[in-house]
Design a protein around this motif. Structure first.
Motif, PDB file in Angstrom:
ATOM      1  N   SER A  37      -3.659  71.853  69.528  1.00  0.00           N
ATOM      2  CA  SER A  37      -2.930  72.814  70.345  1.00  0.00           C
ATOM      3  C   SER A  37      -2.269  73.865  69.462  1.00  0.00           C
ATOM      4  CB  SER A  37      -1.876  72.111  71.197  1.00  0.00           C
ATOM      5  OG  SER A  37      -0.843  71.603  70.376  1.00  0.00           O
ATOM      6  N   GLU A  59      -6.399  75.337  71.144  1.00  0.00           N
ATOM      7  CA  GLU A  59      -6.151  75.555  72.571  1.00  0.00           C
ATOM      8  C   GLU A  59      -4.783  76.197  72.771  1.00  0.00           C
ATOM      9  OE1 GLU A  59      -8.118  75.023  75.035  1.00  0.00           O
ATOM     10  OE2 GLU A  59      -9.582  73.480  74.522  1.00  0.00           O
ATOM     11  N   LYS A  93      -9.030  79.746  71.549  1.00  0.00           N
ATOM     12  CA  LYS A  93      -9.286  79.895  72.979  1.00  0.00           C
ATOM     13  C   LYS A  93      -8.277  80.834  73.643  1.00  0.00           C
ATOM     14  CE  LYS A  93     -11.972  77.379  74.745  1.00  0.00           C
ATOM     15  NZ  LYS A  93     -13.423  77.486  74.997  1.00  0.00           N
TER      16      LYS A  93
END
Length: 297
Positions: A37, A59, A93
């Motif tokens: 993350s 992410e 992303k």
């Protein structure tokens, strides 16, 4: 002193296990998990841990403005990333953000270590407006799916985007690059703006391919500027640009009008074998080192 074979065998096994543990520990940070993350990265940076990842997907939005900030003026704050950042073959992303603006309040980011994104993919916007990079910024061979904003960045070292592909616009107006600029073989499918940019060392745009409008208006090239073999498909603007050393466009191709009005060349520029599809405007240009020998193809 003598040792039994069983003792030696156990020692070898222990040595192998220790080597494997050390190897795994040392590679864990470099390789990371397949998916991490953005908040994990921000936490590591905030804790002063150098960041180095390869073949990892990140992410979420990577927002550097969420680091600890310092107030510069009543309405301006700066966040600081104090560690080097290295990414290779990584996919981002979410957005990568180093600037935010809320009402009258703005937060920009200062990077104290080198920042390197090699052969990475960015699937959302990249916003580094007003960021200060104390060392190098590398974007080599990376793919940017959306808009990239580098307006008013200040790079203390080199800015490299060799063979990078920008699927949309790349904005770098008023950027200051104190090291060498390397844009060799970069491909920009949208607009490319370097208006009022300031290049302190050599600027290399060799074999660059720009599909949209290319704006170098009022840019200052303190050292040599190389545009040879460049392909400029849209309108091309160098009006008011300053070239203090050698400037070369050998075998470049201008598919639309090229505007050099009011530019200044301290040395004689080189336009050998340039393909002028729609003409070149050299009106009111100052040639201190002699006028170029144009050879339209």
């Amino acid at each position: 002193m003598t040792f039994s074979n069983s003792f030696i065998d156990r020692a070898i096994i222990l040595l192998i296990c220790f080597t494997l543990v050390v190897s795994c520990a040392s590679s864990q940070h470099a390789e990371g998990d397949n998916v991490i993350s953005a908040s994990q990265l921000i936490s590591a940076i905030a804790n002063g841990e150098p960041v180095a990842y390869r073949d990892v997907t990140i992410e979420g939005d990577l927002d550097f403005t969420t680091l600890q900030t310092t107030q510069l003026t009543p309405n301006n704050f700066v966040s600081t990333a104090s560690v080097p950042l290295y990414f290779e073959r990584c996919t981002f992303k979410g957005r990568v953000v180093a600037f935010v603006h809320h009402g009258d309040t703005a937060v920009s980011t200062r990077f104290l270590g080198s920042v390197s994104f090699n052969n990475c993919r960015f699937q959302a916007d990249v916003d580094f407006r007003g960021a200060a990079f104390q060392h190098h910024l590398y974007l080599n061979q990376s793919l940017f799916d959306k808009q990239v904003q580098l307006q008013a960045v200040r790079v203390g070292g080199d800015l490299r985007l060799e063979k990078a592909v920008f699927s949309s616009d790349l904005y770098a107006q008023e950027a200051v690059i104190q090291g060498t600029f390397w844009g060799k073989e970069a491909n920009i499918l949208g607009q490319f703006s370097l208006q009022q940019a300031d290049f302190w060392q050599n600027a290399v745009f060799s074999a660059i391919d720009i599909q949209g409008y290319a704006d170098f208006g009022l840019a200052q090239f303190r050292r040599s500027a190389f545009f040879e073999y460049g392909k400029f498909h849209g309108r091309l603007n160098y009006s008011g640009a300053i070239f203090r050393y050698r400037a070369e466009w050998t075998k470049a191709r201008f598919e639309q009008a090229a505007d050099f009005q009011n530019a200044w060349f301290s040395f004689k520029p080189v336009f050998d074998e340039v393909d002028y599809r729609a003409g070149i405007d050299l009106s009111n240009v100052r040639f201190d080192g002699g006028e170029p020998e144009k050879n339209p193809q």
